[in-house]
Design an enzyme around this catalytic site. Structure first.
Site, PDB file in Angstrom:
ATOM      1  CB  CYS A   1     -13.911   4.025  -2.400  1.00  0.00           C
ATOM      2  SG  CYS A   1     -12.900   2.751  -3.196  1.00  0.00           S
TER       3      CYS A   1
ATOM      4  CB  CYS B   1     -11.916   5.641   1.263  1.00  0.00           C
ATOM      5  SG  CYS B   1     -10.236   5.140   1.748  1.00  0.00           S
TER       6      CYS B   1
ATOM      7  CB  CYS C   1      -0.903  -0.019   1.236  1.00  0.00           C
ATOM      8  SG  CYS C   1      -1.889   1.468   1.458  1.00  0.00           S
TER       9      CYS C   1
END
Length: 384
Positions: A276, A318, A21
């Site tokens: 998101c 998100c 990530c």
């Protein structure tokens, strides 16, 4: 600078290889920039993160650590080579002993704002070192803001014109993106069936799942996000594969269009948001790229598909990087695919009359959702 030169520069800047990530990569990289030679000389680490970086790093797998979250990202940064930047965890030999030592010496603060990561390391001999990265995962300069504003003034017709004559240096980046992201998509995380849409979902979610659990394979991030890069590319790559596509030039054009649209939508919103981005921005890119792959340079077809997409999943939250992101990308794939076959008029909800208006309306919703992050952060902080 002409439009073609601008788009080339933006693509080269915003498509980068990242291991894990990008937010844990950001933390590890920032730590590595100011780490002492001997980590056991550390007395205290003060880590200050923006809300988006905190939530994205909170639950995600960190490559080569067998761990999840911020602590292994910090320790991985102490063990990594800063020259590798967002590939910081590549080749590290993780130490649980060091993790135990750092755990009680790490203090984390969360602040408002765009991407922000500040590290202050104090050692036992009284030395203090600090580093700040802000604005983007590799720091934003004044020139970057000028490029960003210029790029935001472009539109769909500019992107379609660009992809008809793509510079070789950009083609090479797209070819690397294809091979890199396909490597992440070799598992079967979500096997639904044998049809076209199921294959698209399977390949896209598999790549995301592997990345979120911390598999030691890089992804090509687009606009600061590996998952957004996966969402923007894998549905098109999967469609190409299942239909036994042989026109690699068409695939490259489609993926380049997707990247341009994803970056454009991100610049109108932000790198990390309460909404998101993988679905709303990467999905928008995938939709335009896939529509081009199927129908060619048809502005009306692409615009109608974008209108349908705008009517669908906008507003999905998100709540940070995690394995469950793969399921959000599955929803994104359904939204992309169904939008190819539906029509929604612009008098419906936030649907705009043009591609550009749809992007701006989606961005407005994203900005309005900023307070949602406060509740998400509170939920994460109260987890045991």
């Amino acid at each position: 600078m002409d439009k073609k030169e601008l788009m080339t520069k933006i693509l080269k800047k915003e498509i980068v290889k990242a291991l894990g990530c990008t937010e844990v990569g950001l933390i590890g990289y920032t730590i590595a920039l100011c780490k002492p030679e001997n980590p056991y000389e550390i007395e205290k680490i003060n880590l200050t993160l923006d809300k988006g970086t905190f939530k994205n790093a909170f639950s995600v797998g960190v490559p080569n650590t067998n761990g999840f979250g911020i602590l292994p990202a910090v320790v991985g940064g102490l063990l990594g080579d800063a020259e590798k930047r967002l590939l910081i965890f590549d080749g590290i030999e993780y130490s649980k002993e060091l993790e135990g030592y750092i755990k009680d010496r790490l203090k984390i603060d969360v602040v408002d704002g765009d991407i922000y990561c500040k590290v202050v390391i104090k050692t036992k001999n009284g030395e203090t070192k600090s580093t700040v990265i802000k604005g983007s995962h590799l720091n934003t300069k004044e020139e970057d803001e000028e490029l960003k504003n210029a790029f935001k003034s472009l539109g769909l017709s500019d992107f379609l014109e660009y992809i008809e004559d793509i510079p070789k240096e950009v083609e090479d980046i797209i070819l690397e993106t294809i091979e890199t992201n396909k490597e992440l998509a070799k598992s079967e995380y979500l096997k639904l069936g044998n049809d076209e849409l199921s294959y698209i979902v399977e390949k896209t979610t598999s790549a995301c799942y592997e990345r979120m659990k911390g598999t030691n394979k890089p992804a090509m991030a687009i606009a600061g996000s590996g998952n957004m890069g996966i969402m923007a590319t894998m549905p098109i790559i999967a469609y190409h594969e299942i239909n036994k596509g042989k026109d690699i030039e068409r695939l490259i054009k489609s993926l380049t269009l997707s990247a341009l649209v994803t970056i454009y939508a991100t610049y109108h919103s932000s790198y990390i948001s309460s909404m998101c981005g993988c679905v709303n921005r990467g999905g928008l890119g995938a939709l335009c790229g896939l529509c081009y792959y199927i129908h060619g340079n048809d502005t009306n077809k692409i615009t109608e598909a974008v209108k349908s997409f705008t009517a669908n999943l906008v507003g999905i939250i998100c709540d940070g990087g995690k394995i469950g992101c793969a399921l959000k990308l599955a929803s994104g794939c359904f939204a992309v695919y169904s939008s190819l076959f539906a029509e929604v008029p612009p008098n419906n909800g936030i649907v705009g009359k043009t591609f550009e208006e749809c992007v701006k309306n989606i961005s407005r919703i994203g900005h309005a959702m900023k307070p949602v992050d406060d509740e998400i952060i509170n939920i994460l902080k109260n987890k045991k």
